[in-house]
Design a protein around this motif. Sequence first.
Motif, short mmCIF file in Angstrom:
data_model
loop_
_atom_site.label_atom_id
_atom_site.label_comp_id
_atom_site.label_asym_id
_atom_site.label_seq_id
_atom_site.Cartn_x
_atom_site.Cartn_y
_atom_site.Cartn_z
N THR A 280 0.95 -1.13 0.17
CA THR A 280 0.01 0.02 -0.14
C THR A 280 0.92 1.21 -0.09
O THR A 280 1.95 1.23 0.52
N GLU A 281 0.54 2.13 -0.93
CA GLU A 281 1.25 3.50 -0.53
C GLU A 281 0.31 4.67 -0.84
O GLU A 281 -0.64 4.62 -1.34
N GLY A 282 0.82 5.69 -0.40
CA GLY A 282 0.07 7.13 -0.44
C GLY A 282 1.01 8.04 0.02
O GLY A 282 2.07 7.79 0.54
N TRP A 283 0.59 9.24 0.44
CA TRP A 283 -0.48 9.80 0.15
C TRP A 283 -0.41 10.68 -1.45
O TRP A 283 0.86 11.56 -1.29
N MET B 209 -6.57 -2.68 4.59
CA MET B 209 -5.05 -2.69 4.26
C MET B 209 -4.48 -1.52 5.15
O MET B 209 -5.24 -0.81 5.86
N CYS B 210 -3.17 -1.41 5.30
CA CYS B 210 -2.45 -0.48 6.14
C CYS B 210 -2.20 1.09 5.25
O CYS B 210 -1.95 0.97 4.31
N VAL B 211 -2.47 1.86 6.20
CA VAL B 211 -1.85 3.15 5.73
C VAL B 211 -1.07 3.70 7.21
O VAL B 211 -1.17 3.49 8.16
N ALA B 212 -0.64 5.14 6.70
CA ALA B 212 0.09 6.04 7.79
C ALA B 212 -0.23 7.22 7.58
O ALA B 212 -1.04 7.84 6.77
N GLU B 213 0.16 8.10 8.69
CA GLU B 213 -0.23 9.44 8.65
C GLU B 213 0.43 10.36 7.66
O GLU B 213 -0.08 11.27 7.04
N LYS B 214 1.66 10.07 7.51
CA LYS B 214 2.40 10.86 6.60
C LYS B 214 2.62 9.56 5.29
O LYS B 214 2.16 8.77 5.09
N GLU B 215 3.30 10.35 4.33
CA GLU B 215 3.63 9.65 3.02
C GLU B 215 4.37 8.11 3.37
O GLU B 215 4.95 8.08 4.54
N PHE B 216 3.74 7.17 2.60
CA PHE B 216 4.08 5.86 3.15
C PHE B 216 4.08 4.81 1.78
O PHE B 216 3.45 5.10 0.92
N LYS B 217 4.73 3.87 1.99
CA LYS B 217 4.78 2.86 1.17
C LYS B 217 4.90 1.44 2.11
O LYS B 217 6.09 1.24 2.70
N VAL C 263 -2.01 -2.29 13.04
CA VAL C 263 -1.68 -1.70 14.03
C VAL C 263 -0.66 -1.83 15.00
O VAL C 263 0.09 -1.03 15.53
N ALA C 264 -0.17 -3.26 14.98
CA ALA C 264 0.95 -3.86 15.77
C ALA C 264 2.03 -3.50 15.19
O ALA C 264 3.18 -3.37 15.65
N ARG C 265 2.07 -2.98 13.90
CA ARG C 265 3.23 -2.59 13.04
C ARG C 265 3.28 -1.15 13.24
O ARG C 265 4.35 -0.61 12.68
N GLY C 266 2.79 -0.43 14.01
CA GLY C 266 2.71 1.17 13.90
C GLY C 266 1.91 1.75 12.93
O GLY C 266 2.18 3.09 12.79
N PHE C 267 1.20 1.18 12.26
CA PHE C 267 0.10 1.70 11.14
C PHE C 267 -1.09 1.84 11.41
O PHE C 267 -1.53 1.22 12.63
#
Length: 162
Positions: free
Chosen positions: A61-64, A104-112, A120-124
């Motif tokens: 998964t990637e963004g933003w 799927m997983c996302v993050a607050e800032k830019e991510f891949k 959640v356990a991995r910090g996402f």
Amino acid sequence: MSSAGGQRMRSAFAMPLLTLAIGLSAMVVASPARADFRVCNATQNLVGVGIGYRAKAGWITEGWWHIEGSSCKTLIEGPLSSRFYYLYAEDAERGGRWDGPINMCVAEKEFKIAGVTDCVARGFQRAGFQEYDTGEQASWMVQLTDESTTGGAPATPGTNSQ
């Protein structure tokens, strides 16, 4: 300047411009069709978009991508290598979202992010993505549109953009 002289002068300028216009038109027509995955934002608000897909190494998964209102962005350039792509988007101004049932997983800032389990356990964060079946087309476009009621807004079904 006489009328005949003025006419010759206009013709002298018009011919190169006409030739340039025809040349540019031929270049546009002769250029190969673009193959990519694009998202168009048909709302008036800024939207943040994340995409998910299966790569050789596993799920990614990637963004933003930030897409201004009434504009489009290419998320994946070149011919598409997967049949299924997954999309999640948030309206940065009104707080609505375009989501679906696939977590799927996302993050607050830019991510891949590699992998879609234990977000959640991995910090996402975990988000619900909508699946798009491209039918193995080389190119695809999804348009994000407003909904008549408050809350999330739907994405129109994706289309082959060739």
